[in-house]
Design a protein around this motif. Structure first.
Motif, mmCIF file in Angstrom:
data_model
loop_
_atom_site.group_PDB
_atom_site.id
_atom_site.type_symbol
_atom_site.label_atom_id
_atom_site.label_comp_id
_atom_site.label_asym_id
_atom_site.label_seq_id
_atom_site.Cartn_x
_atom_site.Cartn_y
_atom_site.Cartn_z
ATOM 1 N N GLU A 68 -9.455 -54.100 55.767
ATOM 2 C CA GLU A 68 -8.546 -52.960 55.900
ATOM 3 C C GLU A 68 -7.407 -53.044 54.887
ATOM 4 O OE1 GLU A 68 -7.073 -52.753 59.863
ATOM 5 O OE2 GLU A 68 -9.071 -52.792 60.779
ATOM 6 N N LEU A 69 -6.825 -54.210 54.739
ATOM 7 C CA LEU A 69 -5.687 -54.370 53.852
ATOM 8 C C LEU A 69 -6.079 -54.151 52.395
ATOM 9 C CD1 LEU A 69 -3.995 -57.514 55.453
ATOM 10 C CD2 LEU A 69 -3.388 -55.113 55.741
ATOM 11 N N ARG A 70 -7.252 -54.631 52.013
ATOM 12 C CA ARG A 70 -7.676 -54.479 50.621
ATOM 13 C C ARG A 70 -8.121 -53.053 50.314
ATOM 14 N NH1 ARG A 70 -4.465 -58.076 49.798
ATOM 15 N NH2 ARG A 70 -5.122 -60.205 49.338
ATOM 16 N N ALA A 71 -8.401 -52.271 51.340
ATOM 17 C CA ALA A 71 -8.806 -50.875 51.133
ATOM 18 C C ALA A 71 -7.606 -49.930 51.102
ATOM 19 C CB ALA A 71 -9.775 -50.435 52.232
ATOM 20 N N ALA A 72 -6.421 -50.413 51.510
ATOM 21 C CA ALA A 72 -5.220 -49.570 51.574
ATOM 22 C C ALA A 72 -4.298 -49.884 50.403
ATOM 23 C CB ALA A 72 -4.495 -49.796 52.896
ATOM 24 N N GLU A 73 -3.813 -48.873 49.722
ATOM 25 C CA GLU A 73 -2.996 -49.078 48.529
ATOM 26 C C GLU A 73 -1.740 -49.911 48.784
ATOM 27 O OE1 GLU A 73 -1.979 -49.314 44.777
ATOM 28 O OE2 GLU A 73 -3.873 -48.433 45.497
ATOM 29 N N PRO A 74 -0.989 -49.686 49.870
ATOM 30 C CA PRO A 74 0.245 -50.459 50.061
ATOM 31 C C PRO A 74 0.022 -51.967 50.196
ATOM 32 C CG PRO A 74 0.233 -48.506 51.450
ATOM 33 C CD PRO A 74 -1.162 -48.654 50.907
ATOM 34 N N THR A 75 -1.155 -52.376 50.691
ATOM 35 C CA THR A 75 -1.404 -53.796 50.938
ATOM 36 C C THR A 75 -2.533 -54.365 50.069
ATOM 37 O OG1 THR A 75 -2.868 -53.165 52.773
ATOM 38 C CG2 THR A 75 -0.587 -53.704 53.314
ATOM 39 N N ARG A 76 -2.957 -53.593 49.094
ATOM 40 C CA ARG A 76 -4.105 -54.010 48.277
ATOM 41 C C ARG A 76 -3.855 -55.339 47.563
ATOM 42 N NH1 ARG A 76 -8.109 -50.654 46.915
ATOM 43 N NH2 ARG A 76 -6.797 -48.838 47.332
ATOM 44 N N ARG A 77 -2.605 -55.557 47.150
ATOM 45 C CA ARG A 77 -2.276 -56.768 46.397
ATOM 46 C C ARG A 77 -1.414 -57.749 47.186
ATOM 47 N NH1 ARG A 77 -2.154 -52.475 42.998
ATOM 48 N NH2 ARG A 77 -3.539 -52.541 41.192
ATOM 49 N N LEU A 78 -1.287 -57.541 48.487
ATOM 50 C CA LEU A 78 -0.499 -58.453 49.307
ATOM 51 C C LEU A 78 -1.117 -59.859 49.270
ATOM 52 C CD1 LEU A 78 1.722 -58.916 51.500
ATOM 53 C CD2 LEU A 78 -0.037 -58.338 53.192
ATOM 54 N N PRO A 79 -0.375 -60.880 48.814
ATOM 55 C CA PRO A 79 -0.918 -62.245 48.801
ATOM 56 C C PRO A 79 -1.366 -62.656 50.203
ATOM 57 C CG PRO A 79 1.074 -62.127 47.470
ATOM 58 C CD PRO A 79 0.963 -60.813 48.197
ATOM 59 N N LEU A 80 -2.626 -63.101 50.323
ATOM 60 C CA LEU A 80 -3.219 -63.354 51.639
ATOM 61 C C LEU A 80 -3.889 -64.722 51.661
ATOM 62 C CD1 LEU A 80 -5.316 -60.759 53.657
ATOM 63 C CD2 LEU A 80 -5.817 -63.192 53.701
ATOM 64 N N LEU A 81 -3.421 -65.560 52.560
ATOM 65 C CA LEU A 81 -3.967 -66.905 52.738
ATOM 66 C C LEU A 81 -4.607 -66.993 54.111
ATOM 67 C CD1 LEU A 81 -4.278 -69.926 51.988
ATOM 68 C CD2 LEU A 81 -1.964 -70.267 52.880
ATOM 69 N N MET A 82 -5.912 -67.302 54.154
ATOM 70 C CA MET A 82 -6.625 -67.420 55.430
ATOM 71 C C MET A 82 -6.455 -68.814 56.013
ATOM 72 S SD MET A 82 -10.211 -65.371 55.272
ATOM 73 C CE MET A 82 -10.184 -63.596 55.541
ATOM 74 N N VAL A 148 -5.909 -54.796 35.347
ATOM 75 C CA VAL A 148 -7.117 -54.793 34.524
ATOM 76 C C VAL A 148 -7.663 -53.375 34.505
ATOM 77 C CG1 VAL A 148 -9.473 -55.673 34.269
ATOM 78 C CG2 VAL A 148 -7.653 -57.183 35.103
ATOM 79 N N ARG A 149 -7.976 -52.867 33.312
ATOM 80 C CA ARG A 149 -8.480 -51.495 33.183
ATOM 81 C C ARG A 149 -9.780 -51.489 32.387
ATOM 82 N NH1 ARG A 149 -2.813 -50.938 32.422
ATOM 83 N NH2 ARG A 149 -3.062 -51.116 30.157
ATOM 84 N N LEU A 150 -10.727 -50.675 32.851
ATOM 85 C CA LEU A 150 -11.987 -50.466 32.165
ATOM 86 C C LEU A 150 -12.087 -48.986 31.839
ATOM 87 C CD1 LEU A 150 -14.542 -52.079 31.293
ATOM 88 C CD2 LEU A 150 -15.640 -51.239 33.365
ATOM 89 N N ASP A 151 -12.149 -48.658 30.546
ATOM 90 C CA ASP A 151 -12.109 -47.262 30.109
ATOM 91 C C ASP A 151 -10.867 -46.549 30.654
ATOM 92 O OD1 ASP A 151 -14.497 -47.503 28.715
ATOM 93 O OD2 ASP A 151 -15.700 -46.927 30.446
ATOM 94 N N GLY A 152 -9.753 -47.285 30.738
ATOM 95 C CA GLY A 152 -8.497 -46.706 31.190
ATOM 96 C C GLY A 152 -8.329 -46.628 32.686
ATOM 97 N N GLN A 153 -9.368 -46.986 33.459
ATOM 98 C CA GLN A 153 -9.313 -46.923 34.915
ATOM 99 C C GLN A 153 -9.036 -48.317 35.487
ATOM 100 O OE1 GLN A 153 -9.574 -43.958 36.686
ATOM 101 N NE2 GLN A 153 -9.510 -43.097 34.608
ATOM 102 N N ALA A 154 -8.045 -48.388 36.373
ATOM 103 C CA ALA A 154 -7.666 -49.675 36.957
ATOM 104 C C ALA A 154 -8.806 -50.257 37.791
ATOM 105 C CB ALA A 154 -6.418 -49.506 37.824
ATOM 106 N N ARG A 155 -8.992 -51.557 37.675
ATOM 107 C CA ARG A 155 -9.991 -52.287 38.452
ATOM 108 C C ARG A 155 -9.271 -53.270 39.363
ATOM 109 N NH1 ARG A 155 -15.409 -50.544 37.879
ATOM 110 N NH2 ARG A 155 -15.288 -49.008 36.213
ATOM 111 N N GLU A 156 -9.730 -53.359 40.592
ATOM 112 C CA GLU A 156 -9.034 -54.170 41.579
ATOM 113 C C GLU A 156 -9.467 -55.632 41.543
ATOM 114 O OE1 GLU A 156 -6.518 -53.274 43.238
ATOM 115 O OE2 GLU A 156 -6.621 -51.152 42.657
ATOM 116 N N LEU A 157 -8.479 -56.516 41.393
ATOM 117 C CA LEU A 157 -8.691 -57.955 41.478
ATOM 118 C C LEU A 157 -7.554 -58.542 42.311
ATOM 119 C CD1 LEU A 157 -9.551 -58.943 37.770
ATOM 120 C CD2 LEU A 157 -11.159 -58.747 39.679
ATOM 121 N N THR A 158 -7.817 -59.642 43.008
ATOM 122 C CA THR A 158 -6.740 -60.348 43.684
ATOM 123 C C THR A 158 -5.900 -61.057 42.625
ATOM 124 O OG1 THR A 158 -7.974 -62.418 43.944
ATOM 125 C CG2 THR A 158 -8.240 -60.753 45.672
ATOM 126 N N GLY A 159 -4.719 -61.518 43.033
ATOM 127 C CA GLY A 159 -3.864 -62.234 42.096
ATOM 128 C C GLY A 159 -4.545 -63.459 41.524
#
Length: 233
Positions: A68-82, A148-159
């Motif tokens: 859920e967190l990785r699918a939502a923009e506000p928490t997409r990059r929230l540092p997460l330790l399991m 990170v951008r591919l053809d100008g489009q942002a790509r999602e990666l964790t920190g």
């Protein structure tokens, strides 16, 4: 100066109290929630700098919340330790695959938790130095924006994955061994990273390689390490 805010979601009251007291003693503001429902309420109500998330909770699985967190923009990059008592390698792999930045099995030493938390927060800080942009054909790695951008489009990666990609890209055309990569990623616990490097490389490939017919950008050199190709021609 505002303290960094950490949310701990764990139903073990004794552990939560111990972790909370220890982290507060090192300058962090810590909130605790014993269930997924309570954790969601905390996340919706306030802004946090990092999340410590137990995998097994009374009302569900921590993996569910991670998705859920990785699918939502506000928490997409929230540092997460399991944090989890599960010892199966597949649990760790699944957690990393769906977006966790790091994984710490129970029982653990508070000092190790603190070291990992500091590393996650350090990597999440914006680069205050001169902006730098690495370009490789269709691929752009923006160090200033940590994007990170591919053809100008942002790509999602964790920190964590972004840092790994930067290490590989800065040595484009050269094979890096696991030891060289881990040395370049100073501040991250080496043992944990060594066990999960293949997972992170797989996630990076999925993000930056959108054409299965094209040569891979990140190559595995059997018995040696990894190579970032300067060109995919």
């Amino acid at each position: 100066m505002a303290r960094e805010r950490v949310l701990l979601i764990d139903d073990d009251a004794r552990l939560a109290a111990m972790v909370g007291d220890y982290l507060r003693g090192h300058g962090y503001a810590v909130d605790a929630a014993p269930t997924l429902a309570a954790g969601r309420e905390r996340l919706h109500a306030g802004s946090y700098d990092a999340l410590l998330l137990d995998l097994m909770l009374p009302d569900g699985d921590g993996l569910e919340l991670t998705r859920e967190l990785r699918a939502a923009e506000p928490t997409r990059r929230l540092p997460l330790l399991m944090l989890t008592a599960r010892g199966e390698p597949m649990d760790r792999v699944v957690g990393l695959e769906i977006g966790a930045d790091d994984y710490l099995p129970k029982p653990f030493e508070p000092r190790e938790l603190l070291a990992r938390l500091k590393a996650l927060l350090r990597r999440a800080l914006p680069d205050t130095g001169a902006a730098e942009l690495l370009r490789f054909g269709r691929l752009e790695i923006d160090l200033g924006a940590r994007q990170v951008r591919l053809d100008g489009q942002a790509r999602e990666l964790t920190g964590h994955q972004f840092e790994l990609l930067v290490v590989l890209a800065r040595s484009a055309g050269r094979v890096l061994s696991r030891d060289q990569i881990m040395d370049a990623l100073r501040g991250h616990p080496m043992e944990a990273f060594d066990r999960s490097i293949d997972v992170h490389v797989s996630r990076i490939r999925a993000a930056i390689e959108d054409d299965p017919k094209s040569p891979q950008r990140v190559l595995t050199v059997r018995g040696s390490g990894y190579l970032f190709a300067k060109s995919q021609q």
